[in-house]
Motif scaffolding. Structure first.
Motif, PDB file in Angstrom:
ATOM      1  N   ARG A  77      10.497  88.970  27.103  1.00  0.00           N
ATOM      2  CA  ARG A  77      10.681  88.692  25.302  1.00  0.00           C
ATOM      3  C   ARG A  77      11.084  87.827  24.439  1.00  0.00           C
TER       4      ARG A  77
ATOM      5  N   PRO B  81      13.094  86.000  23.031  1.00  0.00           N
ATOM      6  CA  PRO B  81      14.694  85.214  22.572  1.00  0.00           C
ATOM      7  C   PRO B  81      14.059  84.201  24.381  1.00  0.00           C
TER       8      PRO B  81
ATOM      9  N   ILE C 159      14.148  86.287  13.585  1.00  0.00           N
ATOM     10  CA  ILE C 159      15.264  87.530  14.244  1.00  0.00           C
ATOM     11  C   ILE C 159      16.439  87.515  14.578  1.00  0.00           C
ATOM     12  N   GLU C 160      17.745  87.913  14.468  1.00  0.00           N
ATOM     13  CA  GLU C 160      18.880  87.434  13.757  1.00  0.00           C
ATOM     14  C   GLU C 160      20.228  88.265  14.755  1.00  0.00           C
ATOM     15  N   ASP C 161      19.491  88.595  15.781  1.00  0.00           N
ATOM     16  CA  ASP C 161      20.629  88.927  17.141  1.00  0.00           C
ATOM     17  C   ASP C 161      21.875  88.160  17.582  1.00  0.00           C
ATOM     18  N   LYS C 162      22.838  88.512  18.039  1.00  0.00           N
ATOM     19  CA  LYS C 162      23.405  87.198  18.491  1.00  0.00           C
ATOM     20  C   LYS C 162      22.620  86.116  19.608  1.00  0.00           C
ATOM     21  N   GLU C 163      21.718  86.884  20.403  1.00  0.00           N
ATOM     22  CA  GLU C 163      21.431  85.906  21.665  1.00  0.00           C
ATOM     23  C   GLU C 163      20.089  85.054  20.741  1.00  0.00           C
ATOM     24  N   ALA C 164      19.373  85.652  19.415  1.00  0.00           N
ATOM     25  CA  ALA C 164      18.211  84.711  19.069  1.00  0.00           C
ATOM     26  C   ALA C 164      19.290  83.695  18.456  1.00  0.00           C
ATOM     27  N   ARG C 165      20.240  83.651  16.830  1.00  0.00           N
ATOM     28  CA  ARG C 165      21.258  82.915  16.715  1.00  0.00           C
ATOM     29  C   ARG C 165      21.361  81.970  17.730  1.00  0.00           C
TER      30      ARG C 165
END
Length: 275
Positions: free
Chosen positions: A211, A213, A249-255
């Protein structure tokens, strides 16, 4: 005991304990502070200001001929300072020597080694990684370390990694986990052998297509370790690659991972600018 180290005992709590009307009163003062920390949900290692006092408490118990009561504070202090200062620091050697002295004063070796070896063997120390095997391996590692058997401690993970690589290939999931664990055992002891293990895992993760992230997070760890070892150029390069991984990629984990990469990148860039 390490001849080149003498404890300074300079924390406010330790100074207050030493100034108490009696040794017993000083002991009660430190024990109460530890109890209060635990009541607040803190383990001793989460409260660094207690570590100096715990070192004093363990040494004092030894001097008062109470080796059984010396074990716990000495072990807590040893684990903290080993992680903070590395295995070769005089304070760590001093604490290790005193902890072993506490065991020997009771007529026994470091407890649990034989029992843990048997349990790990029964659980399949060289088989698939399970939570139980992992827990036993870490317990045995710490027991070896406390006994001064440093090479046996690292061999525990090296052997498991070698067996897994031979059975499943060097890029199998178990090898990735074991290599990462071994790397951080080295790095926690401030030993550079952990760095190439992290680098090798990054290469394996790139090939196996993990993955994004996760790969970026592993790059952030590697970049941080490069900084520890005075390699800011490699830290900048690695952090930049992690940021490139996360592009779009802009999800919470990526941020969250991106924020960590940016922090490391900025620190490394600052170090380069100062050179």
């Amino acid at each position: 005991m390490a001849p080149d180290y003498r404890p300074s005992f300079d924390s406010p709590l330790t100074r207050a304990a030493q100034s108490a009307p009696s040794t017993a009163a000083g002991i009660r003062m430190v024990e109460h502070a530890v109890w209060e920390a635990r009541q607040e949900g803190l383990k001793p290692r989460d409260a660094p200001e207690l570590m100096d006092a715990l070192e004093w408490l363990g040494i004092t118990y030894l001097r008062e001929d109470q080796p059984a009561r010396a074990e716990s504070p000495l072990l807590d202090a040893l684990r903290f300072y080993r992680r903070l200062s590395g295995v070769d620091h005089p304070r760590v050697k001093y604490l290790t020597a005193n902890l072993i002295a506490a065991y020997q004063a009771q007529g026994r070796d470091v407890p649990g080694i034989s029992r843990l070896e048997r349990k790990l063997s029964t659980a399949g120390k060289d088989g698939p990684i399970t939570r139980r095997v992992n827990r036993l391996r870490y317990k045995l590692f710490n027991a070896y370390w406390t006994a001064g058997r440093t090479q046996d401690a690292f061999k525990l993970f090296r052997d498991a990694l070698r067996v897994s690589a031979r059975a499943q290939g060097p890029e199998c999931a178990d090898c990735l986990v074991l290599r990462h664990q071994l790397a951080w055992q080295y790095l926690d002891a401030e030993l550079p052998e952990g760095l190439p293990l992290l680098e090798r895992n990054i290469t394996a993760l790139e090939r196996t297509g993990c993955r994004v992230p996760t790969l970026a997070f592993r790059r952030s760890e590697l970049a941080m370790v490069y900084l520890w070892f005075g390699r800011p150029h490699d830290a900048v390069k690695t952090a930049r690659r992690g940021l490139d991984d996360l592009a779009g990629i802009e999800d919470k984990e990526a941020r969250r991972v991106r924020d960590e990469l940016l922090r490391i990148y900025a620190n490394a860039a600052d170090e380069l600018a100062q050179d």
